[in-house]
Design an enzyme around this catalytic site. Structure first.
Site, mmCIF file in Angstrom:
data_model
loop_
_atom_site.group_PDB
_atom_site.id
_atom_site.type_symbol
_atom_site.label_atom_id
_atom_site.label_comp_id
_atom_site.label_asym_id
_atom_site.label_seq_id
_atom_site.Cartn_x
_atom_site.Cartn_y
_atom_site.Cartn_z
ATOM 1 N N HIS A 1 77.528 68.822 147.766
ATOM 2 C CA HIS A 1 78.852 68.201 147.750
ATOM 3 C C HIS A 1 79.974 69.229 147.719
ATOM 4 O O HIS A 1 81.069 68.977 148.205
ATOM 5 C CB HIS A 1 78.958 67.185 146.613
ATOM 6 C CG HIS A 1 78.173 65.954 146.917
ATOM 7 N ND1 HIS A 1 76.925 65.747 146.409
ATOM 8 C CD2 HIS A 1 78.442 64.919 147.740
ATOM 9 C CE1 HIS A 1 76.460 64.615 146.897
ATOM 10 N NE2 HIS A 1 77.354 64.087 147.706
ATOM 11 N N GLU B 1 70.149 55.403 152.754
ATOM 12 C CA GLU B 1 70.049 56.843 152.500
ATOM 13 C C GLU B 1 68.787 57.180 151.716
ATOM 14 O O GLU B 1 68.641 58.297 151.236
ATOM 15 C CB GLU B 1 71.304 57.370 151.782
ATOM 16 C CG GLU B 1 71.639 56.676 150.496
ATOM 17 C CD GLU B 1 72.881 57.250 149.812
ATOM 18 O OE1 GLU B 1 73.326 58.356 150.164
ATOM 19 O OE2 GLU B 1 73.398 56.568 148.910
ATOM 20 N N CYS C 1 77.421 57.822 158.255
ATOM 21 C CA CYS C 1 78.491 58.523 157.543
ATOM 22 C C CYS C 1 78.031 59.847 156.930
ATOM 23 O O CYS C 1 78.811 60.549 156.318
ATOM 24 C CB CYS C 1 79.097 57.640 156.458
ATOM 25 S SG CYS C 1 77.963 57.308 155.111
ATOM 26 N N ASP D 1 71.322 62.290 152.107
ATOM 27 C CA ASP D 1 70.248 61.949 151.178
ATOM 28 C C ASP D 1 69.003 61.503 151.928
ATOM 29 O O ASP D 1 67.881 61.803 151.506
ATOM 30 C CB ASP D 1 70.711 60.859 150.197
ATOM 31 C CG ASP D 1 71.508 61.467 149.054
ATOM 32 O OD1 ASP D 1 71.048 62.473 148.485
ATOM 33 O OD2 ASP D 1 72.604 60.955 148.741
HETATM 34 C C1 PEP Z 1 74.752 60.774 152.379
HETATM 35 O O1 PEP Z 1 73.882 60.868 151.510
HETATM 36 O O2 PEP Z 1 74.548 61.014 153.587
HETATM 37 C C2 PEP Z 1 76.125 60.364 152.011
HETATM 38 C C3 PEP Z 1 77.033 60.115 152.927
HETATM 39 O O3 PEP Z 1 76.427 60.318 150.686
HETATM 40 P P1 PEP Z 1 76.732 61.636 149.809
HETATM 41 O O4 PEP Z 1 76.804 62.808 150.748
HETATM 42 O O5 PEP Z 1 77.985 61.363 149.087
HETATM 43 O O6 PEP Z 1 75.517 61.682 148.925
HETATM 44 MG MG MG Z 2 74.243 60.098 149.488
#
Ligand code: PEP
Ligand code: MG
Length: 543
Positions: A188, A430, A501, A454
């Site tokens: 992140h 995910e 996403c 994920d």
């Molecule tokens: C993902 O896991 O692809 C996602 C968009 O959520 P995050 O990156 O916030 O875990």
């Molecule tokens: Mg995620």
């Protein structure tokens, strides 16, 4: 070399940020019983962490070398140590932090003054457990001082590790680039660095030790390369590359406000991922077709305390109003793993990415979750809202959330607070589980949003935070592609909208694959949006 975590170039002076040796602790306290129980809680958490460290070390280096952690555990649990801390709190009216520091000093000196070398060396262990206790008491593991550059300086920052809560507070005007020893592309912190337009290289590992504070470095965020003390020739080469990149960025600017349509006429909704209402300026400037993912957990991390219903309502409403009727997908709280919210005091877990995080945490903490759902239902009156649930693995979870949404609506109704039931409801795909049962989930939702970050880590069994397995975390892996394909097929058959996403949506080499499956909505960080728009506009799907 490291992992190219955030694109861009930087040339500048290197500032290596080292952890501060001394931690400043608050002194006076009102309630000795509270302080004693804070100490006991911190001790429990420190012991749990040491237990984990011991078992990890045992597996890697054997009993002899891992016994150090057992010694630390014994010191931590020492009854004399506890009694002295307790007495210090009572007699001097100080905080648990202060007492731990004082008693720690005393124990440290006691060991240091011993004749036996082995016993002398235990002094360092005392220091280690004292700082571990202080981290827990100060909730400082994720709240350590933000690695600022010195006053007025600008340059490239090198840090051992950077937490998302620290990245989000970096001053992008002065921090021209970031280099970290640990981390990977889908962590992140990396995602945030990209949205802040700060070039970053993570996971440089042992090469970190070669960096010299004050040296001149080039950071190549495309190749994951750091060049220290470059000669004139290399410097000139990179100056040219930087200029060329800036020129390309200018070209991309011409795609602002356009629709993403392929050469043979497929229209794609190209939306933006945001983590704070402040990101909206850029979203509006580039003209996104919607907000495809609002990661609300960052609001919780940003504020440093639980945001109230009113504060959440205000943030969600602001984003909805600014998008003027375009779709806004707001994801409910996805905390845990690397997105820690220290004040929530979540239990420490050995495998936090697979622990009581995200929707699991929300379903166990319904009061907190209901506050968010109420704020969302109230905000639904101000635009086109979609509510998105993260980390789903079962139909039962979806049904539980539906029930809570009903409850939130009923409560608001009874309290006479205006709200709206005009919203769409969707789940993140995910986890491999969600992808594999996407046919069963489909009848319960209006849309799917595929979170490849994920999905990849759980499918490939490769931690998205671990630079050593970064090469495995690849959306092109056949297993990942099959799960995406299966999800899109099930969604299409059930008439459920599907978007992507995760970071794969921002990877131009994935665009053709996704669009040819029939995906008509992508959501990417604002920093990547124009490039993907350009990619789509240059693509002929029928070819
Ligand atoms: C993902 O896991 O692809 C996602 C968009 O959520 P995050 O990156 O916030 O875990
Ligand atoms: Mg995620």
């Amino acid at each position: 070399m490291g992992v190219a975590a955030s694109e861009g170039y930087a040339i500048g002076r290197l500032y290596i940020h080292l952890e501060k040796a001394e931690i400043t602790v608050p002194r006076k306290a009102q309630d000795p019983d509270l302080e004693t129980s804070r100490f006991l809680q911190a001790r429990e958490r420190a012991c749990a962490e040491l237990g984990v460290l011991y078992h990890r070390a045992l597996a890697r280096v054997g009993e002899h070398h891992s016994s150090i952690f057992k010694i630390h555990l014994a010191l931590l649990q020492d009854q004399d140590f506890f009694l002295e801390v307790r007495d210090c709190i009572r007699e001097k009216g100080v905080t648990a932090e202060m007492a731990v520091q004082e008693v720690g000093q005393r124990f440290f000196r006691m060991f240091e003054e011993m004749d036996d070398d082995y016993m002398k060396a235990r002094g360092a262990d005392v220091r280690d457990i004292v700082s571990r206790l202080l981290w827990f008491l100060l909730e400082a593991k994720d709240q350590q001082e933000i690695p600022w550059l010195p006053e007025g300086a600008a340059g490239i920052l090198a840090v051992e590790e950077i937490m998302p809560s620290q990245t989000i507070r970096l001053d992008a005007e002065r921090v021209e680039g970031v280099i970290t020893r640990t981390g990977s592309r889908t962590s992140h912190s990396a995602i945030l660095a990209r949205s802040l337009h700060i070039p970053a290289i993570t996971g440089v590992g042992e090469a970190f030790d070669l960096l010299k504070d004050g040296s001149m470095v080039i950071l190549d965020g495309f190749r994951g390369k750091v060049i220290q003390d470059p000669d004139e020739e290399v410097l000139n080469l990179y100056r040219q590359k930087m200029e060329e990149y800036q020129r390309q960025q200018k070209v991309l600017e011409s795609y602002k406000g356009m629709r993403a349509v392929t050469l043979d006429g497929t229209v794609v909704d190209l939306c933006a991922n945001i983590s704070h209402p402040n990101d909206m300026d850029e979203v509006l400037d580039i003209g996104a077709d919607g907000v495809g993912l609002f990661r609300t957990e960052f609001l919780f991390m940003y504020w440093g305390r639980l945001p109230t219903e009113e504060e959440q309502f205000f943030s969600y409403r602001m984003v909805l109003e600014q998008m003027q009727g375009k779709r806004v997908i707001i994801r409910t709280l996805d905390i845990g793993a690397d997105k820690q919210v220290p004040y929530l005091k979540m239990e420490r877990e050995e495998n936090p990415a697979m622990g009581r995080r995200s929707i699991r945490f929300c379903l166990e903490n319904q009061e907190l979750f209901l506050t968010q759902l109420r704020a969302l239902l109230r905000a639904a009156r101000y635009g086109k809202l979609s509510i998105l649930i993260p980390m789903v693995v079962s139909v039962e979870e979806v049904q539980s959330v539906r029930k809570l949404l009903e409850k939130a609506a009923n409560d608001l109704e009874q309290e006479g607070i205006p709200y709206s039931k005009e919203y769409e409801f969707g789940v993140m795909i995910e986890t491999p589980s969600a992808a594999l049962i996407s046919d069963l989930l489909a009848p319960h939702v209006d849309f799917f949003s595929i979170g490849t970050n994920d999905l990849i880590q759980f499918t490939i069994a490769a931690d998205r935070e671990n630079p050593h397995v970064a090469a495995l975390c690849d959306a092109h892996q056949p297993a990942v592609r099959r799960l995406i394909e299966m999800t899109v097929r099930n969604a299409t058959q059930a008439g459920v909208r599907v978007s992507v996403c995760g970071e794969a949506a921002a990877d131009p080499s994935m665009t053709r694959f996704l669009l040819s499956l029939g995906v008509q909505e992508l959501s990417v960080a604002p920093a990547s949006l124009l490039e993907i728009r350009h990619t789509i506009q240059s693509m002929n799907l029928s070819k």
